[in-house]
Design a protein around this motif. Structure first.
Motif, short mmCIF file in Angstrom:
data_model
loop_
_atom_site.label_atom_id
_atom_site.label_comp_id
_atom_site.label_asym_id
_atom_site.label_seq_id
_atom_site.Cartn_x
_atom_site.Cartn_y
_atom_site.Cartn_z
N THR A 54 -0.88 -7.45 1.77
CA THR A 54 -2.08 -7.06 1.03
C THR A 54 -2.12 -7.75 -0.33
OG1 THR A 54 -2.14 -4.90 2.12
CG2 THR A 54 -3.36 -5.12 0.06
N GLY A 55 -0.98 -7.88 -0.99
CA GLY A 55 -0.94 -8.51 -2.30
C GLY A 55 -1.43 -9.95 -2.28
N ILE A 56 -0.93 -10.74 -1.34
CA ILE A 56 -1.34 -12.14 -1.30
C ILE A 56 -2.78 -12.26 -0.84
CG2 ILE A 56 -0.59 -12.65 1.06
CD1 ILE A 56 -0.27 -14.91 -2.08
N GLN A 57 -3.23 -11.38 0.03
CA GLN A 57 -4.63 -11.42 0.44
C GLN A 57 -5.55 -11.05 -0.71
OE1 GLN A 57 -4.75 -8.89 3.92
NE2 GLN A 57 -4.16 -10.55 5.30
N LEU A 58 -5.16 -10.08 -1.53
CA LEU A 58 -5.94 -9.75 -2.72
C LEU A 58 -6.05 -10.96 -3.64
CD1 LEU A 58 -4.62 -6.19 -3.71
CD2 LEU A 58 -6.97 -6.78 -3.08
N PHE A 59 -4.97 -11.69 -3.77
CA PHE A 59 -4.96 -12.89 -4.61
C PHE A 59 -5.99 -13.91 -4.13
CE2 PHE A 59 -3.04 -17.19 -5.25
CZ PHE A 59 -3.19 -17.26 -6.63
N TYR A 60 -5.99 -14.17 -2.83
CA TYR A 60 -6.93 -15.15 -2.28
C TYR A 60 -8.36 -14.64 -2.31
CZ TYR A 60 -3.01 -17.97 -0.65
OH TYR A 60 -1.88 -18.76 -0.60
N VAL A 61 -8.55 -13.35 -2.09
CA VAL A 61 -9.90 -12.76 -2.18
C VAL A 61 -10.46 -12.95 -3.58
CG1 VAL A 61 -11.12 -10.54 -2.27
CG2 VAL A 61 -9.73 -11.11 -0.29
N LEU A 62 -9.63 -12.71 -4.59
CA LEU A 62 -10.07 -12.88 -5.97
C LEU A 62 -10.41 -14.34 -6.26
CD1 LEU A 62 -10.52 -11.50 -8.72
CD2 LEU A 62 -8.17 -12.12 -9.28
N PHE A 118 -11.30 -3.72 -5.31
CA PHE A 118 -11.18 -2.33 -4.86
C PHE A 118 -11.65 -2.17 -3.42
CE2 PHE A 118 -11.91 -1.58 -9.58
CZ PHE A 118 -10.57 -1.41 -9.84
N GLY A 119 -12.64 -2.97 -3.02
CA GLY A 119 -13.10 -2.91 -1.64
C GLY A 119 -12.04 -3.37 -0.66
N PHE A 120 -11.33 -4.46 -1.02
CA PHE A 120 -10.28 -4.94 -0.11
C PHE A 120 -9.10 -3.99 -0.09
CE2 PHE A 120 -6.93 -7.60 1.58
CZ PHE A 120 -7.61 -8.27 2.59
N MET A 121 -8.81 -3.36 -1.24
CA MET A 121 -7.75 -2.35 -1.25
C MET A 121 -8.10 -1.19 -0.31
SD MET A 121 -6.56 -1.97 -5.23
CE MET A 121 -5.39 -3.10 -5.98
N ALA A 122 -9.35 -0.76 -0.36
CA ALA A 122 -9.79 0.32 0.52
C ALA A 122 -9.69 -0.10 1.98
CB ALA A 122 -11.22 0.73 0.18
N LEU A 123 -10.03 -1.36 2.25
CA LEU A 123 -9.93 -1.88 3.62
C LEU A 123 -8.48 -1.85 4.10
CD1 LEU A 123 -11.44 -3.31 5.97
CD2 LEU A 123 -10.83 -5.47 4.87
N ALA A 124 -7.54 -2.16 3.20
CA ALA A 124 -6.13 -2.15 3.57
C ALA A 124 -5.61 -0.74 3.78
CB ALA A 124 -5.31 -2.85 2.48
N VAL A 168 -15.99 -8.50 3.46
CA VAL A 168 -16.36 -8.63 4.88
C VAL A 168 -15.84 -9.95 5.45
CG1 VAL A 168 -18.28 -8.82 6.50
CG2 VAL A 168 -18.38 -7.14 4.65
N VAL A 169 -16.05 -11.03 4.71
CA VAL A 169 -15.58 -12.34 5.17
C VAL A 169 -14.05 -12.35 5.27
CG1 VAL A 169 -15.44 -14.79 4.59
CG2 VAL A 169 -17.59 -13.55 4.29
N ALA A 170 -13.38 -11.79 4.26
CA ALA A 170 -11.91 -11.77 4.26
C ALA A 170 -11.37 -10.95 5.43
CB ALA A 170 -11.40 -11.20 2.95
N ARG A 171 -12.11 -9.90 5.80
CA ARG A 171 -11.68 -9.04 6.91
C ARG A 171 -11.47 -9.86 8.18
NH1 ARG A 171 -10.57 -7.36 11.03
NH2 ARG A 171 -10.96 -5.34 12.03
N TYR A 172 -12.31 -10.87 8.40
CA TYR A 172 -12.22 -11.67 9.62
C TYR A 172 -11.48 -12.99 9.42
CZ TYR A 172 -15.59 -8.28 11.34
OH TYR A 172 -16.19 -7.11 11.71
N ALA A 173 -11.50 -13.50 8.18
CA ALA A 173 -10.86 -14.79 7.93
C ALA A 173 -9.35 -14.67 7.77
CB ALA A 173 -11.46 -15.44 6.68
N ALA A 174 -8.89 -13.55 7.21
CA ALA A 174 -7.45 -13.39 6.93
C ALA A 174 -6.60 -13.50 8.19
CB ALA A 174 -7.20 -12.07 6.22
N PRO A 175 -6.93 -12.79 9.29
CA PRO A 175 -6.09 -12.93 10.49
C PRO A 175 -6.04 -14.35 11.02
CG PRO A 175 -7.52 -11.00 10.66
CD PRO A 175 -7.99 -11.78 9.48
#
Length: 312
Positions: A54-62, A118-124, A168-175
């Motif tokens: 989650t931490g590294i994904q938050l970094f890339y989302v930002l 905060f949205g991505f944190m909630a998603l995690a 929303v985009v990160a939700r599908y791009a991250a995997p």
């Protein structure tokens, strides 16, 4: 340059007319939640002690949401409400971070980054209360920018929408990115960092450095220790956070004083900050046995099994 409607001016005049000491303090707290300082506290702490993934994904989302934000700010050139009749603007220095000020109002980065973070944190977390908390915190950050008279209502609404779209985009791009080989990930980080440095001007220099350093640091950490925050003990995690923050502070403030001024030195400084936060620091924490890694051998664990008694 785009212009706003008269209703926005009237609304801001009404909102800013209620400014006072207590509300000013609260607005300062929520404005802080959309700043670089806040991100440097939260994202590495999540990576080190809560969830590496989650931490590294938050970094890339930002990084992605910042890229989109600055491209739109520079392209649209919406003037901020600073100096507009009836609008009482305060904490103006928090808006003077880009060379295009004051024509950089839309979209609000504070609102956009809060919605994304905060949205991505909630998603995690995947709990209803987390979504409610993300919505409330995002709204409060957005309202603080209106209260301070630094953004138009459409700026914060647009920022929230873009931040939500990033999630929303990160939700599908991250995997999809996780399954890619290391060479592909390294190339992607390098290309994206180069685009940031080329398109985003002064701000892009720092962001590009942070992305390159953080991305390469993470790839190194993944190959050496593969940090596993879930296996650590709370006192050791707290100590790791303190040491990690001290390192970030030394690199961010100390090197700023030591290095000559200029974009190249700013870029290098943020390369080192990113590399420390996502590479050197977690590796050091595992080596010092403050935290554990998935690649940690049994002999390196915090609670090694006692030696077997001798056989007679």
């Amino acid at each position: 340059m785009l212009h706003v409607g008269s209703w926005e001016q009237e609304f801001l005049a009404w909102v800013t007319s209620g400014q006072g000491p207590i509300w000013n303090a609260l607005a300062g707290i929520f404005t802080f939640m959309g700043t670089e300082d806040f991100f440097l506290l939260v994202i590495p702490a999540v990576f080190w002690t809560v969830s590496r993934k989650t931490g590294i994904q938050l970094f890339y989302v930002l990084m992605v949401t910042l890229f989109v934000n600055i491209i739109l700010k520079d392209g649209l050139g919406v003037a901020r409400p600073v100096g507009v009749e009836g609008v009482h603007s305060r904490e103006i220095e928090s808006a003077m971070v880009d060379s295009h000020y004051p024509n950089d109002s839309f979209p609000s980065f504070h609102a956009q980054s809060a919605a994304a973070l905060f949205g991505f944190m909630a998603l995690a977390v995947r709990r209803r209360w987390a979504w409610w908390m993300a919505a409330v915190l995002t709204a409060l950050v957005a309202l603080s920018r209106l209260y301070n008279g630094l953004h138009w209502p459409t700026d914060v609404l647009g920022g929230i929408a873009l931040g939500a779209l990033t999630v929303v985009v990160a939700r599908y791009a991250a995997p999809a990115m996780e399954s890619r080989p290391i060479a592909f990930k390294a190339a992607a980080v390098g290309v994206f960092a180069a685009l940031m440095a080329f398109f985003l001007g002064n701000v892009g220099t720092k962001v590009s450095g942070a992305l390159l350093g953080g991305g390469l640091g993470h790839l190194l950490e993944a190959s050496v220790t593969e940090l596993d925050p879930k296996r650590g003990k709370l006192p050791r995690k707290v100590l790791a956070i303190v040491i990690g923050f001290v390192g970030i502070l030394v690199l961010r403030v100390g090197l700023k004083a030591a290095f000559p001024s200029g974009p190249v030195w700013d870029w290098l400084r943020y390369v080192l900050i990113g590399f420390w936060a996502f590479g050197l620091a977690p590796i050091m924490f595992v080596r010092a046995k403050l935290l554990q890694g998935a690649r940690t051998s049994p002999s390196d664990s915090f609670n090694p099994s006692p030696p077997a008694p001798p056989v007679d």
